[in-house]
Design an enzyme around this catalytic site. Structure first.
Site: not given
Length: 394
Positions: A394, A389, A266, A187
């Protein structure tokens, strides 16, 4: 023998001798640490496993080539830029970085491995990276693996590291990864270092067994990274150790770090552990466990503490090629509480809701097709995952 569990400590107790770390900010994306070089005083026996992605980057292809002989002396890791899908320029930039690092450390270029993680499709800012590389000095290096764990982070919220003593030797591991995690080998970035003396063939076989039980059993979002890299370097300076004890220690550390990756997924709020037993073989057990932990409906139900066991049944049912899996033989549990085929009462549901509010949720499935088993780890799915995500570049 016990793993020194990390996360709230500021120093590592067990440090392998002969390894040194240099951690820099070279400005790949921002002013956070983004360049790590870890090297040994002597050449090491080494093993590695890498992504099977058809879009793997040159960090993977070059490291895979360099480690074929079972030797390495240094690892370079660049974060915030994966250097993937950049064609011949990406390949050339990788070679240049490796050659420059080797020159600064006075070692052979083919003894340098490289890992890179971050945005795909953007070239390295080579002027910034090379300016940083040209400041590398053995004299400035420290044995600060915690700092190195910080340096390989991208969207990770915490550094992930652990250490352990094995006989006279030490073993340390650092990893990064919270997204694009559905390993087809290991991973993202995972680096292990030891001063134990272990033969190359033994080290390679041992490492692959451990990775298959740990880092190959974690999933956050079903997406396999283009940059997955897991390596281990053994410089032998502490002398030989018992191989069985060393493999057990490596398994302990890798399992601890695997859980840290899943817990830090996340947007995650909960760690999910899925154990499948009484399977026909390990492949079937892992397939069923992965299809459960990867199901968006299972993950969102757990996020909302909804004991909707029907979603687990649905996920198992997607394994349509496993013809020996039959509903009438399958048992599904949340923790130790059976929810299928046993009928769930209203009071059971209330108890299960409380159970699913914990920060770790256990799912246990028995297939009754054999005696094999497998455990995998993942996390819940929250709105924060979409936000992270949706705004990543940005």
């Amino acid at each position: 023998m016990s793993v020194q569990l990390q996360g709230n400590t500021q120093s590592l107790q067990h440090i392998p001798q002969g390894f040194h770390c240099i951690v820099l900010n070279v400005g790949v994306k921002d002013n956070t640490k983004d360049f790590v070089c870890i090297f040994s005083d002597v050449q090491c026996n080494a093993a590695g496993v890498f992504t099977q992605s058809r879009f793997s980057g040159p960090s993977v292809t070059r490291s895979r080539e360099n480690i074929k002989n079972g030797r390495a002396q240094a690892i370079v890791a660049i974060s915030k830029n994966a250097n993937v899908a950049n064609g011949e320029q990406g390949e050339a930039d990788t070679r240049t970085i490796i050659d420059e690092v080797a020159n600064r450390l006075a070692i052979q270029s083919d003894d340098v491995l490289i890992g890179s993680t971050g945005v795909i499709g953007r070239p390295y800012p080579m002027d910034k990276i090379l300016a940083g590389v040209r400041t590398l000095s053995k004299a400035s290096a420290q044995s600060d693996f915690i700092n190195a764990a910080h340096g390989i982070m991208t969207t990770d919220t915490v550094p992930k590291y652990a250490s352990i003593q094995v006989g006279n030797a030490a073993l340390v591991g650092i990893v990064k990864g919270v997204g694009m995690i559905e390993p087809n080998m290991a991973t993202l970035l995972a680096f292990f270092f030891t001063d134990a003396a272990i033969e190359r063939d033994v080290l390679d076989a041992m490492f692959r067994r451990v990775i298959n039980k740990t880092l190959n059993c974690v999933s956050v979002d079903t997406d396999t990274s283009t940059s997955d890299t897991a390596t281990i370097l053994a410089n032998g300076l502490a002398g030989p150790v018992d191989n069985v004890a060393f493999e057990a220690a490596l398994l302990d550390i890798a399992l601890y770090l695997t859980k840290q990756i899943a817990r830090d997924g996340e947007g995650a709020t909960k760690l999910i552990e899925v154990h499948v037993d009484q399977a026909r073989d390990e492949r079937q057990a892992k397939k069923v466990a992965k299809v459960i932990v990867n199901s968006p409906l299972v993950k969102t139900a757990i996020h909302g503490a909804d004991p909707n066991w029907g979603r687990i049944a649905m996920a198992i049912g997607k394994c349509e090629d496993e013809l020996d899996i039959l509903p009438e033989r399958t048992i599904i549990r949340f923790g130790s509480t059976e929810v299928f085929p046993r009928k769930v009462s209203a009071s059971d549901l209330t108890q299960l809701e409380r159970l699913l509010m914990d920060d770790t949720v256990y799912i246990h499935v028995s297939l009754q097709t054999g005696d094999a088993e497998c455990t995998v780890w993942g996390c819940d799915l929250s709105a924060e995952y979409v936000k992270i995500n949706g705004e990543y570049t940005t």
